[in-house]
Design a protein around this motif. Structure first.
Motif, short mmCIF file in Angstrom:
data_model
loop_
_atom_site.label_atom_id
_atom_site.label_comp_id
_atom_site.label_asym_id
_atom_site.label_seq_id
_atom_site.Cartn_x
_atom_site.Cartn_y
_atom_site.Cartn_z
N ASP A 1 -8.00 -9.69 0.27
CA ASP A 1 -8.49 -8.69 1.23
C ASP A 1 -7.64 -8.69 2.50
O ASP A 1 -7.31 -7.62 3.04
CB ASP A 1 -9.95 -8.97 1.58
N LEU B 1 -4.27 -7.06 1.82
CA LEU B 1 -4.42 -5.61 1.75
C LEU B 1 -4.54 -5.01 3.15
O LEU B 1 -3.97 -3.94 3.43
CB LEU B 1 -5.65 -5.24 0.91
N VAL C 1 -1.89 1.06 -4.66
CA VAL C 1 -1.48 -0.29 -4.30
C VAL C 1 -0.66 -0.88 -5.43
O VAL C 1 -0.89 -0.57 -6.61
CB VAL C 1 -2.71 -1.18 -3.98
N ASP D 1 -2.05 -2.36 4.75
CA ASP D 1 -2.55 -1.09 5.27
C ASP D 1 -2.05 -0.85 6.70
O ASP D 1 -1.70 0.29 7.07
CB ASP D 1 -4.08 -1.10 5.22
N MET E 1 0.86 -1.18 0.00
CA MET E 1 0.00 0.00 0.00
C MET E 1 0.90 1.23 0.00
O MET E 1 1.91 1.29 0.72
CB MET E 1 -0.90 0.00 1.22
#
Length: 414
Positions: A378, A381, A326, A385, A278
């Motif tokens: 997900d 990510l 990203v 993050d 990210m």
């Protein structure tokens, strides 16, 4: 009719008058060439000469003229008789009116010529493809469109199907084999979009055909191939518009998840992990508030261009929020990923935006995570993050890794 070796008529049967329009007595003593539309150079003279010289029968279609001037076609048979040494040569001539058959054949030929002309004008290729019981393919028919669209002679491809098949894209050739096999078994219509290398570059075609099974076990497909290059180019342009962030040129959020899931599935099949990061521009809100949104947009565009220069064309790079981006690094080991992303960070740090009375610089913070072979995009990510948040908390303009990502460095890829 019976003639001598010179073609002089010696006798005729009573049916000659309704057939030729001449009374029998009017023909006796005349040369049989009088019935020919061209008495001096026509086929009757050639037939008589053939029989006399070779002593063998002759058969063919003759164009004759009746006594009333009407032209008729005759199926003629000239049979030599009395070929012994002491016997005079005679010719037995049988004529059969085939005018109706010839006129029908001429009509059919003209109709076929018009049909061929129509096929030649179609924006595609009409074809008949056969697959024999051994699975070998050959074209039984190809219209002239093959030469126009693909630059290949129809006769060449009918002689050797590989002249076309070898020009197909490798992936599409495999799809052709599979789709034809399915259509052959189910006898359902065949449809396939495929690419062919032509004289003016790679072009897209769509093939559609209906199969039928022959008694010998082979399968025939009667169909049409259309050039869909313009349509595919328009689809690609539309797809690019739909999947691209218009300000930065990066993938948008929706496209990232589509491509990202495809990349995750590929990595799962091959059993390798994918580094994922990210990225967030530092103090971007302050830059926007101080210099305005136009300058903020310029900063985003400069940042995105720098990222593309630092990444390979097939790495995934997307804008998923205002100043949030990203990256998924394809075919990159984790230890190389640290170097790639740190080099990207230092390159962004060197960006200078010249304003009217000042020079602006921007920096970026990055959070690195790893998407394992059987992992969730997900979840990866979310971990990236969290690593990004830590990079911000530790002072910004830095790269931080998720807890499960060890800080191992080696020279970055070129």
């Amino acid at each position: 009719m019976l003639t001598d070796a010179y073609g002089v008529i010696l006798s005729v049967n009573p049916g000659v008058e309704p057939h030729s329009g001449y009374p029998p007595k009017a023909l006796i003593g005349r040369r049989i060439t009088c019935l020919d539309v061209d008495p001096l150079h026509g086929n009757i003279r050639l037939a008589v000469a053939h029989c006399v010289e070779r002593l063998r029968p002759w058969r063919g279609v003759l164009l004759c003229r009746r006594a009333d001037g009407r032209l008729i076609h005759q199926d003629g048979v000239f049979q030599p008789l009395g070929t012994g040494r002491d016997e005079p040569l005679r010719l037995l001539v049988t004529l059969h009116d085939v005018t109706d058959l010839c006129q029908q054949a001429q009509y059919d030929h003209a109709l076929l010529q018009r049909f061929q002309g129509t096929l030649a004008q179609l924006p595609g290729v009409v074809f008949q493809l056969r697959e024999d019981v051994r699975g070998e393919l050959d074209f039984l028919y190809l219209s002239d469109g093959m030469g126009v669209l693909a630059g290949l002679s129809p006769s060449l491809v009918m002689q050797r199907a590989d002249a076309l098949l070898e020009r197909m894209h490798a992936e599409d050739r495999a799809a052709l084999t599979t789709s034809l096999a399915q259509s052959s078994v189910s006898l359902e219509p065949w449809i396939l979009e495929f690419r062919v290398e032509t004289f003016d570059g790679l072009r897209w075609f769509e093939g559609r055909a209906r199969p039928s099974r022959r008694r010998d076990g082979s399968t025939l497909w009667d169909g049409l191939m259309l050039d869909i290059t313009a349509r595919k180019q328009e689809e690609q342009r539309t797809q690019q518009l739909v999947s691209t962030d218009m300000l930065t040129g990066a993938l948008n959020r929706r496209a990232f998840f589509d491509f990202g899931e495809a990349l995750r599935a590929r990595a799962a099949r091959q059993g390798y992990a994918v580094p994922l990061a990210m990225l967030d521009l530092d103090h971007f809100k302050r830059l926007n508030d101080t210099y305005g949104h136009a300058v903020g947009d310029l900063a985003l565009q400069a940042f995105a261009a720098t990222c593309r220069d630092c990444l390979r064309p097939y790495d995934l790079f997307a804008r998923i929020g205002g100043e949030e981006f990203v990256v998924m690094l394809v075919d990159t080991p984790l230890d190389e990923a640290w170097g790639v992303l740190d080099r990207l960070r230092t390159t962004v740090e060197a960006i200078e935006l010249e304003m009217a009375d000042t020079t602006l610089r921007i920096t970026v913070s990055l959070g690195l995570a790893v998407l394992p072979p059987e992992g969730s995009l997900d979840l990866a990510l979310s971990q990236a993050d969290q690593a990004l948040y830590r990079a911000k908390h530790e002072g910004r303009n830095r790269l931080a890794g998720a807890p499960n990502v060890p800080r191992v460095r080696r020279d970055a890829r070129p």
